[in-house]
Design a protein around this motif. Structure first.
Motif, PDB file in Angstrom:
ATOM      1  N   THR A  59      85.429 -30.487  28.297  1.00  0.00           N
ATOM      2  CA  THR A  59      84.150 -30.968  27.766  1.00  0.00           C
ATOM      3  C   THR A  59      83.287 -31.521  28.892  1.00  0.00           C
ATOM      4  O   THR A  59      82.080 -31.264  28.956  1.00  0.00           O
ATOM      5  CB  THR A  59      84.387 -32.042  26.678  1.00  0.00           C
ATOM      6  N   GLN A  60      83.892 -32.273  29.801  1.00  0.00           N
ATOM      7  CA  GLN A  60      83.154 -32.763  30.976  1.00  0.00           C
ATOM      8  C   GLN A  60      82.670 -31.585  31.815  1.00  0.00           C
ATOM      9  O   GLN A  60      81.540 -31.578  32.311  1.00  0.00           O
ATOM     10  CB  GLN A  60      84.042 -33.670  31.827  1.00  0.00           C
ATOM     11  N   TYR A  65      78.730 -27.461  33.978  1.00  0.00           N
ATOM     12  CA  TYR A  65      78.350 -26.043  33.951  1.00  0.00           C
ATOM     13  C   TYR A  65      76.899 -25.894  33.510  1.00  0.00           C
ATOM     14  O   TYR A  65      76.127 -25.159  34.141  1.00  0.00           O
ATOM     15  CB  TYR A  65      79.281 -25.262  33.019  1.00  0.00           C
ATOM     16  N   GLU A  66      76.526 -26.584  32.443  1.00  0.00           N
ATOM     17  CA  GLU A  66      75.135 -26.522  31.955  1.00  0.00           C
ATOM     18  C   GLU A  66      74.154 -26.939  33.036  1.00  0.00           C
ATOM     19  O   GLU A  66      73.114 -26.318  33.221  1.00  0.00           O
ATOM     20  CB  GLU A  66      74.959 -27.430  30.735  1.00  0.00           C
ATOM     21  N   ARG A  67      74.494 -27.982  33.767  1.00  0.00           N
ATOM     22  CA  ARG A  67      73.593 -28.547  34.777  1.00  0.00           C
ATOM     23  C   ARG A  67      73.575 -27.733  36.071  1.00  0.00           C
ATOM     24  O   ARG A  67      72.528 -27.549  36.675  1.00  0.00           O
ATOM     25  CB  ARG A  67      74.013 -29.998  35.061  1.00  0.00           C
ATOM     26  N   ALA A  68      74.732 -27.234  36.507  1.00  0.00           N
ATOM     27  CA  ALA A  68      74.816 -26.678  37.855  1.00  0.00           C
ATOM     28  C   ALA A  68      75.155 -25.187  37.930  1.00  0.00           C
ATOM     29  O   ALA A  68      75.015 -24.602  38.999  1.00  0.00           O
ATOM     30  CB  ALA A  68      75.856 -27.472  38.665  1.00  0.00           C
ATOM     31  N   HIS A  73      74.903 -18.130  36.136  1.00  0.00           N
ATOM     32  CA  HIS A  73      75.967 -17.422  35.424  1.00  0.00           C
ATOM     33  C   HIS A  73      75.693 -17.272  33.942  1.00  0.00           C
ATOM     34  O   HIS A  73      76.400 -16.536  33.262  1.00  0.00           O
ATOM     35  CB  HIS A  73      77.301 -18.126  35.651  1.00  0.00           C
ATOM     36  N   GLY A  74      74.658 -17.935  33.437  1.00  0.00           N
ATOM     37  CA  GLY A  74      74.239 -17.779  32.049  1.00  0.00           C
ATOM     38  C   GLY A  74      75.052 -18.606  31.067  1.00  0.00           C
ATOM     39  O   GLY A  74      76.207 -18.940  31.309  1.00  0.00           O
ATOM     40  N   ALA A  75      74.422 -18.921  29.961  1.00  0.00           N
ATOM     41  CA  ALA A  75      75.096 -19.663  28.897  1.00  0.00           C
ATOM     42  C   ALA A  75      76.217 -18.825  28.296  1.00  0.00           C
ATOM     43  O   ALA A  75      77.183 -19.365  27.754  1.00  0.00           O
ATOM     44  CB  ALA A  75      74.092 -20.080  27.824  1.00  0.00           C
ATOM     45  N   ASP A  76      76.108 -17.492  28.423  1.00  0.00           N
ATOM     46  CA  ASP A  76      77.145 -16.595  27.891  1.00  0.00           C
ATOM     47  C   ASP A  76      78.175 -16.215  28.952  1.00  0.00           C
ATOM     48  O   ASP A  76      79.015 -15.360  28.725  1.00  0.00           O
ATOM     49  CB  ASP A  76      76.508 -15.343  27.308  1.00  0.00           C
ATOM     50  N   TYR A  77      78.103 -16.836  30.129  1.00  0.00           N
ATOM     51  CA  TYR A  77      79.049 -16.646  31.244  1.00  0.00           C
ATOM     52  C   TYR A  77      78.971 -15.275  31.899  1.00  0.00           C
ATOM     53  O   TYR A  77      79.801 -14.958  32.735  1.00  0.00           O
ATOM     54  CB  TYR A  77      80.510 -16.855  30.792  1.00  0.00           C
ATOM     55  N   PHE A 104      89.832 -23.194  42.042  1.00  0.00           N
ATOM     56  CA  PHE A 104      89.183 -24.479  42.296  1.00  0.00           C
ATOM     57  C   PHE A 104      88.559 -24.518  43.692  1.00  0.00           C
ATOM     58  O   PHE A 104      87.400 -24.893  43.855  1.00  0.00           O
ATOM     59  CB  PHE A 104      90.203 -25.623  42.143  1.00  0.00           C
ATOM     60  N   ALA A 105      89.313 -24.097  44.707  1.00  0.00           N
ATOM     61  CA  ALA A 105      88.809 -24.126  46.081  1.00  0.00           C
ATOM     62  C   ALA A 105      87.600 -23.211  46.249  1.00  0.00           C
ATOM     63  O   ALA A 105      86.623 -23.571  46.924  1.00  0.00           O
ATOM     64  CB  ALA A 105      89.913 -23.744  47.063  1.00  0.00           C
ATOM     65  N   TYR A 106      87.642 -22.038  45.625  1.00  0.00           N
ATOM     66  CA  TYR A 106      86.510 -21.108  45.720  1.00  0.00           C
ATOM     67  C   TYR A 106      85.254 -21.719  45.096  1.00  0.00           C
ATOM     68  O   TYR A 106      84.180 -21.699  45.696  1.00  0.00           O
ATOM     69  CB  TYR A 106      86.857 -19.783  45.045  1.00  0.00           C
ATOM     70  N   VAL A 107      85.405 -22.267  43.899  1.00  0.00           N
ATOM     71  CA  VAL A 107      84.257 -22.874  43.216  1.00  0.00           C
ATOM     72  C   VAL A 107      83.729 -24.048  44.029  1.00  0.00           C
ATOM     73  O   VAL A 107      82.528 -24.180  44.260  1.00  0.00           O
ATOM     74  CB  VAL A 107      84.642 -23.305  41.778  1.00  0.00           C
ATOM     75  N   ARG A 108      84.621 -24.898  44.493  1.00  0.00           N
ATOM     76  CA  ARG A 108      84.226 -26.088  45.262  1.00  0.00           C
ATOM     77  C   ARG A 108      83.529 -25.703  46.568  1.00  0.00           C
ATOM     78  O   ARG A 108      82.517 -26.294  46.941  1.00  0.00           O
ATOM     79  CB  ARG A 108      85.468 -26.935  45.563  1.00  0.00           C
ATOM     80  N   ASP A 109      84.053 -24.713  47.263  1.00  0.00           N
ATOM     81  CA  ASP A 109      83.545 -24.387  48.595  1.00  0.00           C
ATOM     82  C   ASP A 109      82.301 -23.505  48.587  1.00  0.00           C
ATOM     83  O   ASP A 109      81.583 -23.457  49.585  1.00  0.00           O
ATOM     84  CB  ASP A 109      84.634 -23.707  49.417  1.00  0.00           C
ATOM     85  N   THR A 110      82.029 -22.796  47.478  1.00  0.00           N
ATOM     86  CA  THR A 110      80.922 -21.829  47.497  1.00  0.00           C
ATOM     87  C   THR A 110      79.849 -22.044  46.441  1.00  0.00           C
ATOM     88  O   THR A 110      78.833 -21.355  46.469  1.00  0.00           O
ATOM     89  CB  THR A 110      81.469 -20.397  47.328  1.00  0.00           C
ATOM     90  N   MET A 111      80.063 -22.975  45.520  1.00  0.00           N
ATOM     91  CA  MET A 111      79.106 -23.151  44.424  1.00  0.00           C
ATOM     92  C   MET A 111      78.513 -24.554  44.425  1.00  0.00           C
ATOM     93  O   MET A 111      79.222 -25.500  44.728  1.00  0.00           O
ATOM     94  CB  MET A 111      79.772 -22.907  43.064  1.00  0.00           C
ATOM     95  N   PRO A 112      77.257 -24.668  44.049  1.00  0.00           N
ATOM     96  CA  PRO A 112      76.269 -23.611  43.873  1.00  0.00           C
ATOM     97  C   PRO A 112      76.004 -22.901  45.206  1.00  0.00           C
ATOM     98  O   PRO A 112      76.269 -23.472  46.257  1.00  0.00           O
ATOM     99  CB  PRO A 112      75.013 -24.337  43.377  1.00  0.00           C
TER     100      PRO A 112
END
Length: 157
Positions: A59-60, A65-68, A73-77, A104-112
């Motif tokens: 939920t957090q 996801y909504e904010r960043a 990636h869209g609301a529909d992913y 986790f590492a990929y998301v953390r290191d490259t996103m946004p």
């Protein structure tokens, strides 16, 4: 600044769809810079199907996801315009056999894009939980543990 410029060649016509292209990694795309992930892969001690995140954590992650993330990636992913989907067959095909630690590492290191590591690790961990939920992995009783060794031992299968 959330500005999108769209161009089309005259012969394409307004509203004409271009050719469908397969997703591929961009040459020179930032790699995950985590030395702990570069060693030989060991067997997973459990899988994401065992319920490795909590509903509260997902939920957090939904709010993050909504904010960043949703702008690209869209609301529909499903992403669009070269942005890869983060749910469904394309996502599971890319991440199957890899660890939650790698995700986790990929998301953390490259996103946004262009601003990797710009969020607190707890938010990246929550988004990782949310992505697992979006891909129909069940929730469990405990949130994802931030310990990288524990995350690397959880397989996405």
């Amino acid at each position: 600044q959330n500005t999108l410029f769209v161009f089309a060649l005259p012969e394409a016509g307004i509203g004409a769809r271009g050719p469908v292209r397969a997703m591929r990694e961009a040459p020179g795309a930032p790699a995950v810079d985590d030395p702990a992930l570069s060693g030989p892969r060991t067997a997973f001690t459990r899988t994401a199907a065992a319920g490795v995140y909590s509903r509260g954590q997902a939920t957090q992650g939904s709010a993050v996801y909504e904010r960043a993330c949703a702008a690209c990636h869209g609301a529909d992913y499903q992403g669009a315009g070269g942005v890869p989907p983060v749910a469904g067959a394309a996502f599971t095909g890319k991440w199957r056999g890899k660890s939650v630690g790698e995700l986790f590492a990929y998301v953390r290191d490259t996103m946004p894009p262009g601003a990797g590591r710009s969020l607190p690790d707890a938010e990246y961990l929550a988004v990782t939980a949310y992505l697992l939920q979006a891909n129909r992995f069940p929730a469990g009783d405990q949130p994802l543990d931030p310990d990288q060794a524990i995350l690397r031992a959880i397989g996405i299968e």
